[in-house]
Design an enzyme around this catalytic site. Structure first.
Site, PDB file in Angstrom:
ATOM      1  N   GLU A  55      -6.283   9.654   8.449  1.00  0.00           N
ATOM      2  CA  GLU A  55      -4.791   9.411   8.995  1.00  0.00           C
ATOM      3  C   GLU A  55      -4.681  10.106  10.209  1.00  0.00           C
ATOM      4  OE1 GLU A  55      -1.548   9.262   6.563  1.00  0.00           O
ATOM      5  OE2 GLU A  55      -2.791   7.684   5.495  1.00  0.00           O
TER       6      GLU A  55
ATOM      7  N   HIS B 196      -8.654   3.714   2.935  1.00  0.00           N
ATOM      8  CA  HIS B 196      -8.747   4.530   4.177  1.00  0.00           C
ATOM      9  C   HIS B 196     -10.466   4.588   4.770  1.00  0.00           C
ATOM     10  CE1 HIS B 196      -4.758   5.788   3.366  1.00  0.00           C
ATOM     11  NE2 HIS B 196      -4.794   6.543   4.476  1.00  0.00           N
TER      12      HIS B 196
ATOM     13  N   CYS C 119      -3.859  -0.769  -2.275  1.00  0.00           N
ATOM     14  CA  CYS C 119      -4.082   0.369  -2.697  1.00  0.00           C
ATOM     15  C   CYS C 119      -5.044   0.470  -3.807  1.00  0.00           C
ATOM     16  CB  CYS C 119      -2.598   0.984  -2.862  1.00  0.00           C
ATOM     17  SG  CYS C 119      -2.946   2.684  -3.171  1.00  0.00           S
TER      18      CYS C 119
ATOM     19  N   ASP D 196       0.874  -1.057   0.105  1.00  0.00           N
ATOM     20  CA  ASP D 196      -0.264   0.085  -0.045  1.00  0.00           C
ATOM     21  C   ASP D 196       0.879   1.150  -0.022  1.00  0.00           C
ATOM     22  OD1 ASP D 196      -2.493   1.362   0.032  1.00  0.00           O
ATOM     23  OD2 ASP D 196      -2.210   1.874   2.332  1.00  0.00           O
ATOM     24  N   SER D 197       0.433   2.377  -0.346  1.00  0.00           N
ATOM     25  CA  SER D 197       1.162   3.512  -0.487  1.00  0.00           C
ATOM     26  C   SER D 197       1.591   3.924   1.180  1.00  0.00           C
ATOM     27  CB  SER D 197       0.116   4.496  -1.016  1.00  0.00           C
ATOM     28  OG  SER D 197      -0.849   4.894  -0.468  1.00  0.00           O
TER      29      SER D 197
ATOM     30  N   CYS E 299     -11.009   3.162  -1.918  1.00  0.00           N
ATOM     31  CA  CYS E 299      -9.644   3.903  -1.068  1.00  0.00           C
ATOM     32  C   CYS E 299      -9.556   2.965   0.238  1.00  0.00           C
ATOM     33  CB  CYS E 299      -9.817   5.128  -0.783  1.00  0.00           C
ATOM     34  SG  CYS E 299      -8.601   5.807   0.007  1.00  0.00           S
TER      35      CYS E 299
HETATM   36  N1  DGL Z   1      -4.010   3.741  -0.568  1.00  0.00           N
HETATM   37  C1  DGL Z   1      -4.660   4.753  -1.372  1.00  0.00           C
HETATM   38  C2  DGL Z   1      -5.987   4.087  -1.963  1.00  0.00           C
HETATM   39  O1  DGL Z   1      -6.638   3.280  -1.787  1.00  0.00           O
HETATM   40  C3  DGL Z   1      -5.180   6.007  -0.530  1.00  0.00           C
HETATM   41  C4  DGL Z   1      -3.960   6.780  -0.093  1.00  0.00           C
HETATM   42  C5  DGL Z   1      -3.187   7.417  -1.116  1.00  0.00           C
HETATM   43  O2  DGL Z   1      -3.568   8.433  -1.755  1.00  0.00           O
HETATM   44  O3  DGL Z   1      -2.072   7.045  -1.194  1.00  0.00           O
HETATM   45  O4  DGL Z   1      -6.105   4.568  -3.206  1.00  0.00           O
END
Ligand code: DGL
Length: 250
Positions: free
Chosen positions: A150, A182, A70, A7-8, A180
């Site tokens: 976050e 989050h 992600c 993940d990012s 997403c």
């Molecule tokens: N993990 C990213 C997503 O699911 C969200 C956070 C980001 O923008 O890196 O798209």
């Protein structure tokens, strides 16, 4: 099976939660690119470059499968990652779309997709749903939810104001794709906002359903081992994991 989850940043832990609960895996190696999050505001080439660099990290481990938790990476970099890796790389978009079908949403019922700017701009969800015949699709970039989560803001006035800002002109959908990592953390707030009417499609639950259907995996007896790595502040990421996954406050 030992799998990698990429993940990012921290958000992919919401997918890890479902993967652990599924009891399908012996070990999960999680890598969050916390030094460079967010990806959802970057352009395609940067997202692909960062994602390919993450593959180098996973080369240190003998994994059988890599899941890109992600959505943004899933939208842009899957093909490139699959070309360059020796194990399959699976994103979360196909499974999210499959979940819509599995939940018997009718083709003309309203579906709302919420995700980062990059994911919405890629049109991956919209195209996949249209191809299956869904005709009532609304897609909105709701990037402000990312920093709120976050910050640990899962309810309250700031979140409510942000929902009003994004959903002011939206009538209650039949299903909401949480596109997403989050957004599962604000599921209850979203449910309350829409009076508990829409079905929420969660990437983690959807990928587990998908894996069960396509990979004929069986549940294991032992607990899933989790190892967490990050490109920056791994201690902070492990604290978030303790809170989100195990409700432990450190
Ligand atoms: N993990 C990213 C997503 O699911 C969200 C956070 C980001 O923008 O890196 O798209």
């Amino acid at each position: 099976m030992r799998i990698g989850v990429f993940d990012s940043g921290a958000g992919g832990l919401s997918v890890v939660k479902s993967l652990i609960e599924s009891k399908l895996f012996k070990e999960i190696i999680y890598y969050g690119d916390t030094a460079r999050v967010p990806y959802g505001t970057k352009d395609k080439n940067t997202i692909i470059r960062y994602s390919l660099e993450a593959l180098e990290f996973f080369n240190n481990f003998d994994i059988d499968l890599l899941i890109t938790a992600c959505n943004t990476v899933s939208a842009y970099a899957l093909d490139e990652m699959n070309i360059q890796s020796s194990y399959p790389v699976l994103g979360v978009i196909k499974s999210g779309v499959m979940a819509v079908e599995n939940h018997y949403i009718k083709k003309d019922e309203p579906i709302l997709i919420i995700a980062t700017r990059a994911t919405i701009s890629s049109s991956r969800y919209q195209d996949a749903l249209s191809k299956l015949g869904y005709t009532n699709i609304t897609a909105i970039q709701t990037g402000l939810f990312v920093p709120l989560v976050e910050e640990g803001i899962f309810s309250g006035e700031i979140l409510n104001a942000t929902m009003r800002h994004y959903f002011n002109n939206i009538s209650t959908p039949k299903a909401i794709i949480l596109g997403c990592t989050h957004f599962p953390l604000i599921s209850s707030a979203l449910e309350d906002y829409f009076n508990k009417k829409p079905m929420l499609i969660h990437s983690g639950e959807a990928i587990v359903e998908y894996l069960k259907e396509h990979n004929s995996l069986e549940e294991i007896e032992s607990e899933t081992k989790l190892k967490i790595f990050a490109s920056d502040n791994v201690v902070g990421l492990r604290e978030i994991a303790n809170r989100w996954l195990f409700n432990i406050n450190s």
